[in-house]
Scaffold this active site. Structure first.
Site, PDB file in Angstrom:
ATOM      1  CD  GLU A  67      -3.187  -0.913   2.013  1.00 30.57           C
ATOM      2  OE1 GLU A  67      -3.122  -0.073   2.959  1.00 30.57           O
ATOM      3  OE2 GLU A  67      -3.975  -1.893   2.243  1.00 30.57           O
TER       4      GLU A  67
HETATM    5  C1  LIG Z   1       2.847  -9.314   0.324  1.00 28.85           C
HETATM    6  C2  LIG Z   1       2.645  -8.178  -0.593  1.00 28.85           C
HETATM    7  C3  LIG Z   1       1.329  -7.999  -0.956  1.00 28.85           C
HETATM    8  C4  LIG Z   1       0.773  -7.168  -1.975  1.00 28.85           C
HETATM    9  N1  LIG Z   1      -0.550  -7.349  -2.056  1.00 28.85           N
HETATM   10  C5  LIG Z   1      -0.805  -6.560  -3.372  1.00 28.85           C
HETATM   11  C6  LIG Z   1      -2.193  -6.481  -3.895  1.00 28.85           C
HETATM   12  O1  LIG Z   1      -3.096  -7.231  -3.183  1.00 28.85           O
HETATM   13  N2  LIG Z   1      -2.538  -5.825  -5.036  1.00 28.85           N
HETATM   14  C7  LIG Z   1      -1.403  -5.056  -5.597  1.00 28.85           C
HETATM   15  O2  LIG Z   1      -1.861  -4.280  -6.650  1.00 28.85           O
HETATM   16  N3  LIG Z   1      -0.345  -4.938  -5.374  1.00 28.85           N
HETATM   17  C8  LIG Z   1       0.096  -5.761  -4.117  1.00 28.85           C
HETATM   18  N4  LIG Z   1       1.372  -5.671  -3.610  1.00 28.85           N
HETATM   19  C9  LIG Z   1       2.161  -4.577  -4.157  1.00 28.85           C
HETATM   20  C10 LIG Z   1       2.825  -3.450  -3.375  1.00 28.85           C
HETATM   21  O3  LIG Z   1       1.758  -2.495  -3.292  1.00 28.85           O
HETATM   22  C11 LIG Z   1       4.008  -3.047  -3.971  1.00 28.85           C
HETATM   23  O4  LIG Z   1       5.069  -4.153  -3.656  1.00 28.85           O
HETATM   24  C12 LIG Z   1       4.620  -1.735  -3.605  1.00 28.85           C
HETATM   25  O5  LIG Z   1       3.727  -0.682  -4.295  1.00 28.85           O
HETATM   26  C13 LIG Z   1       5.952  -1.450  -4.000  1.00 28.85           C
HETATM   27  O6  LIG Z   1       6.460  -1.858  -5.260  1.00 28.85           O
HETATM   28  P1  LIG Z   1       7.694  -2.834  -5.610  1.00 28.85           P
HETATM   29  O7  LIG Z   1       7.652  -3.916  -4.490  1.00 28.85           O
HETATM   30  O8  LIG Z   1       7.799  -2.812  -6.846  1.00 28.85           O
HETATM   31  O9  LIG Z   1       9.001  -1.912  -4.922  1.00 28.85           O
HETATM   32  P2  LIG Z   1       9.618  -0.716  -5.919  1.00 28.85           P
HETATM   33  O10 LIG Z   1       8.650  -0.032  -6.413  1.00 28.85           O
HETATM   34  O11 LIG Z   1      10.740  -1.354  -6.549  1.00 28.85           O
HETATM   35  O12 LIG Z   1      10.262   0.070  -4.862  1.00 28.85           O
HETATM   36  C14 LIG Z   1      11.721  -0.275  -4.025  1.00 28.85           C
HETATM   37  C15 LIG Z   1      12.080   0.845  -3.046  1.00 28.85           C
HETATM   38  O13 LIG Z   1      12.134   1.892  -3.618  1.00 28.85           O
HETATM   39  C16 LIG Z   1      11.516   3.128  -2.969  1.00 28.85           C
HETATM   40  N5  LIG Z   1      10.753   4.196  -3.905  1.00 28.85           N
HETATM   41  C17 LIG Z   1      10.328   3.889  -5.008  1.00 28.85           C
HETATM   42  N6  LIG Z   1       9.909   5.086  -5.569  1.00 28.85           N
HETATM   43  C18 LIG Z   1      10.593   6.182  -4.407  1.00 28.85           C
HETATM   44  C19 LIG Z   1      10.633   7.492  -4.790  1.00 28.85           C
HETATM   45  N7  LIG Z   1      10.120   8.346  -5.434  1.00 28.85           N
HETATM   46  N8  LIG Z   1      11.232   8.280  -3.537  1.00 28.85           N
HETATM   47  C20 LIG Z   1      11.794   7.359  -2.550  1.00 28.85           C
HETATM   48  N9  LIG Z   1      11.820   5.902  -2.547  1.00 28.85           N
HETATM   49  C21 LIG Z   1      11.034   5.541  -3.471  1.00 28.85           C
HETATM   50  C22 LIG Z   1      10.394   2.328  -2.414  1.00 28.85           C
HETATM   51  O14 LIG Z   1       9.690   2.966  -1.251  1.00 28.85           O
HETATM   52  C23 LIG Z   1      11.049   1.097  -1.954  1.00 28.85           C
HETATM   53  O15 LIG Z   1      11.529   0.988  -0.800  1.00 28.85           O
HETATM   54  C24 LIG Z   1       1.854  -6.441  -2.645  1.00 28.85           C
HETATM   55  C25 LIG Z   1       3.247  -6.618  -2.315  1.00 28.85           C
HETATM   56  C26 LIG Z   1       3.503  -7.497  -1.226  1.00 28.85           C
HETATM   57  C27 LIG Z   1       4.947  -7.652  -0.937  1.00 28.85           C
END
Ligand SMILES: Cc1cc2nc3c(=O)[nH]c(=O)nc-3n(C[C@H](O)[C@H](O)[C@H](O)COP(=O)(O)OP(=O)(O)OC[C@H]3O[C@@H](n4cnc5c(N)ncnc54)[C@H](O)[C@@H]3O)c2cc1C
Length: 847
Positions: free
Chosen positions: A505
């Site tokens: 989220e």
């Molecule tokens: C267990 C689990 C359940 C989930 N359930 C759902 C679901 O039901 N439906 C759904 O749609 N999604 C779901 N997600 C997805 C979740 O919302 C995403 O994992 C999340 O939005 C982050 O994306 P990412 O993991 O690709 O990280 P990335 O986008 O690759 O981010 C990596 C890091 O970079 C940081 N970052 C990125 N951009 C910036 C910025 N501009 N400034 C500073 N820091 C930044 C982030 O904070 C993070 O620490 C789920 C994820 C998990 C792990």
């Protein structure tokens, strides 16, 4: 001497009067009249030279100009507006939609620099209806009883079928669905209480139940669905015949979710034997909670209409639709393994999935409105599920750590008596109190109709971060007991689940760096959004009038914040108005002070950095920290009132507010220290910290009071963990720890006798069991007393024991019976070996 006194009097009148008017935010016209009267008096009675009096009248003339509205509009505002328009930061549609989502609530008051506490205090304390109370005490407790984390995580890889059936039969997935569709129609507060209770027992259950009651198909349908869509899906979602998931994230679009490439193209196609206009969808999503067992996928994709079949536009943007998984081309079924916390989560893909246009949530007219829908709903959902999960985990941690550290002895005393452990315990208790307060006060506001977008982001970030800190401290005070996994480890599962809440989220680093202040600065600032709207108004005449009004109000607000900030800092806010005369009075005053300083710093940041502030993430994160600290501290004070001002909770309140406001002070300091314009920052520092950084973090004495409260059975300990599952029964460590703690307290006099007897050489054994036997023989204690001590000792030994395994037991035996709902399970028997499932018939037959 008398001339000096007279000069002092006039100086006081002008400077003090000016500060007073600014401090009280007296409007421009009244202030001008007051200044005029003072000047007339000075001209007649003052002994200054004529030139000096003339200069003062000249300065007064400058004050009069802004009162001439037509003149100032043409001569001042118009040229400024022209410059402002060239400086306007570029804003994407998704950014604009995020900014406009939700409502401004207490966050707006904190941004004002002069919070109206009555507004917060007027909100009723959140309560549970009889039905909600019965649900918490009945099905929710029962579900907690049924959950076995070790079995789920290490044996089955899923909750048992019995548990799944219980969840569905008791409508845990339908808390937000109205009764007319068969749901429970619970308040946001009840929803948060259920989530917290489940989280105190099992992160798998709270994650599983959290999703359908948060941002998902039901929520989307309720707010934006057509009547037909509601009638079609909501009864099934309420009964559990439909299992929902919501799929936004894809491999290329994580944090930057709006950059998704999943597409839907409007085209002609065959549907139930007829040619219709529909959408051909292709997607590849990952991380989707409940996707492996879903029957209906809420899908976010970009909608295109290259042939103009539904309108003039070609590119509609992000759109949300409901996709039954039995549609040809849909694939679900495979699972991810989120850190050995095996709630149902996995990828979903769709290849050339063709559906009618009415799969769009809200029908074709909602094409392209998907992003707005999501951010609007996030402004509520983000304040409930994850923060309540963190609070529930904190409650269990506080309850268990308080008892365990009292029962566990090293160096011949309870480890709770060591100051180092006490420091960690105080943090566990204090942070849990903050989380409890934030969740219940914000849920209460949601139940009163607020959609608090910025507080939701604050809660999401801070509660999950505090939850992580609490978890780390809980691990530390338990030592090896927390590390050895096995059925008796009640901390490991929560520890493993903690990073999940940090990531979902809106991952936390992003939420802190971009969202809290980024959204707050625009959304909650009393004038910035108004100026922005006015500047981009197509009706330029109206835009000028609005801009002029907002701009001059903004200037007055800035002057007022300057006066308030310096005056409140110099006086330690001792004279600032607060709503209550209680022991917490000073805390309200401290928040008043930081609110003025924050508003001032905020304007300063926007003025000096403009659009570049967006890229200076650390500066905006620190301002966000100040806002968050004030918001959370306000929740603590309101929560204390909501709970009936229990004197026994005062150490928790003091520790929490002091910790938060100390953090606010340090964040402001770090902001000033790192601002690129060193001179301007130095001047601003004079208005924010004229006496230096004087606010102190909580003392060790307050910490010790919290330790006592947490390690002694009683109402304060119970209230801190009031939602935790603490029933005394086999398999519930929280109940057993409490039982042992009570025995410890009852038997303390007997233990003291044993210690004395040892000192006197009547007994010699080193171990407690041996001491009991010897003391009984030496008639230091009676037989009855010895039995009580033995029983207590056995219980403590069992509680500090850890599990061990034969080597071959390390090979996990996952039973095939790991069981999603019955019907889904039955279906899975026909799955292809890969586990992927195309066009699956996942409708539950058993519900
Ligand atoms: C267990 C689990 C359940 C989930 N359930 C759902 C679901 O039901 N439906 C759904 O749609 N999604 C779901 N997600 C997805 C979740 O919302 C995403 O994992 C999340 O939005 C982050 O994306 P990412 O993991 O690709 O990280 P990335 O986008 O690759 O981010 C990596 C890091 O970079 C940081 N970052 C990125 N951009 C910036 C910025 N501009 N400034 C500073 N820091 C930044 C982030 O904070 C993070 O620490 C789920 C994820 C998990 C792990």
């Amino acid at each position: 001497m008398s001339a000096l006194l007279a000069s002092l009097f006039w100086m006081l009148l002008f400077i003090g009067g000016g500060i007073y008017l600014a401090y009280q935010r007296v409007d421009l016209r009244t202030s001008t009249v007051a200044a005029c009267l003072a000047l007339i008096a000075y001209t007649i009675f003052g002994d200054g030279s004529l030139i000096w009096k003339f200069l003062l009248w000249l300065a007064f003339g400058a004050m009069v100009v802004p009162n001439l509205i037509e003149f100032r509009r043409e001569k001042i505002t118009k040229p400024l507006l022209r410059i402002y328009r060239t400086m306007l930061p570029k804003m994407s549609d998704t950014e604009r939609e995020a900014l406009e989502a939700g409502s401004v609530w207490w966050d707006g008051e904190l941004f004002s620099g002069m919070p109206d506490w009555d507004r917060l205090m007027e909100y009723p304390a959140p309560t549970l209806s009889e039905e909600e109370q019965a649900f918490l005490a009945g099905p929710c407790e029962e579900l907690c009883r049924m959950l076995d984390n070790w079995d789920i995580m290490h044996q089955r890889g899923d909750m048992s079928r019995e548990v799944w059936d219980f969840i569905i039969a008791n409508k845990f997935f339908a808390m937000i669905i109205p009764k007319k569709y068969g749901g429970l129609e619970f308040s946001a507060y009840a929803n948060s209480c259920v989530t917290a209770k489940l989280a105190s027992r099992s992160p798998i259950a709270s994650s599983t139940v959290g999703v359908p009651n948060s941002l998902g198909p039901a929520e989307l349908l309720l707010h934006y669905g057509t009547e037909e869509q509601k009638d079609r899906y909501l009864p099934g979602l309420a009964s559990g015949a439909e299992i929902p998931c919501f799929a936004l994230t894809s491999p290329e679009a994580g944090s930057d979710a709006a950059s998704l490439i999943d597409s839907g193209v409007v085209c002609k196609g065959q549907w139930q034997g007829e040619e219709i206009t529909g959408i051909r969808l292709n997607w590849n999503k990952r991380y989707i909670t409940l996707a492996p067992i879903a029957t209906v996928v809420g899908l976010a994709f970009k909608l295109y209409d290259p042939e103009h079949l539904i309108g003039e536009r070609e590119d509609y943007g992000i759109t949300a639709a409901l996709i039954p998984v039995d549609t040809p081309g849909v694939e679900v079924g495979r699972r991810h393994m989120p850190l050995n916390v095996p709630f149902q989560n996995g990828p979903t893909t769709g290849k050339d999935v063709f559906l009618p246009l009415d799969c769009i949530i809200g029908g074709p007219e909602m094409a392209g409105k998907g992003w707005r829908m999501l951010v609007e709903l996030l402004s509520v959902g983000r304040a409930i599920t994850l923060p309540s999960t963190a609070a529930g985990g904190g409650q269990a941690a506080a309850y268990s750590s308080g008892a365990y550290t009292k029962l566990r002895k090293q160096f011949n005393t309870s480890i709770a008596n060591f100051e180092g452990i006490g420091e960690a315990l105080a943090r566990i208790g204090g942070y849990t109190y903050i989380m409890n307060a934030a969740v219940s006060v914000t849920a209460g506001a949601i139940d009163q109709g607020e959609q608090p977008a910025v507080p939701s982001a604050i809660l999401k970030y801070h509660c999950t971060e505090l939850g992580r800190k609490v978890c780390n401290d809980t691990m530390d005070v338990h030592g090896g007991k927390a590390i050895m996994l096995g059925p008796t480890n009640y901390i490991g599962p929560g520890y493993m689940a903690t990073p999940i809440a940090i990531t979902v989220e809106g991952a936390n680093i992003l939420t802190r760096s971009l969202i809290i202040y980024g959204q707050g600065a625009m959304r909650c600032h009393p004038f910035v959004l108004r100026e922005l709207h006015a500047a981009s108004d197509e009706d330029t005449e109206r835009g000028l009038i609005d801009f002029d009004e907002a701009l001059f109000s903004h200037v007055g607000y800035g002057i007022s914040n300057l006066a308030r900030s310096v005056f409140l800092a110099l006086t330690h806010a001792k004279f600032s108005r607060v709503p209550l005369n209680t022991p917490t009075r000073r805390f309200y005053q401290n928040i008043n002070r930081y609110s003025a300083a924050f508003a001032l710093a905020s304007d300063f940041a926007m003025l000096t950095l403009g659009g570049a502030l967006k890229k200076r993430e650390l500066l905006s994160a620190r301002l966000g920290d100040v806002l968050s600290s004030m918001y959370l501290a306000s929740c603590v004070l309101k929560h204390f009132e909501n709970q009936g001002r229990r004197a026994t909770d005062l150490p928790l309140v003091e520790w929490s507010v002091r910790t938060l406001m100390y953090q606010a002070q340090e964040a402001l300091h770090a902001f000033l220290r790192n601002h690129p314009n060193r001179w301007a920052a130095a001047i601003l520092r004079l208005f924010i910290f004229p006496r230096g950084r004087t606010y102190s973090a909580p003392s060790d004495t307050i910490g010790n009071k919290i330790v006592k409260l947490m390690t002694t059975s009683g109402e304060a300990r119970d209230r801190l963990s009031e939602l935790a599952y603490t029933a005394l029964e086999p398999g519930n460590p929280l109940g057993q720890l409490q039982e042992a703690l009570e025995l410890f307290e009852q038997l303390a006099p007997l233990e003291a006798r044993l210690r004395q007897a040892r000192k006197e050489g009547l007994i010699r054994a080193e171990d407690f069991g041996g001491q009991i036997a010897e003391a009984e023989r030496a008639e230091v204690i009676g037989q009855n007393e010895a039995e009580k001590l033995r029983d207590y000792h056995d219980k403590v030994v069992a509680l500090i024991a850890v599990d061990d395994f034969a080597t071959d037991e390390f090979i996990r035996k996952r039973t095939a019976e790991g069981a999603p709902p019955v019907a889904v399970q039955a279906d899975r028997a026909n799955e292809p070996a890969s586990g992927k499932k195309s066009t699956a018939k996942r409708k539950a037959q058993s519900a």
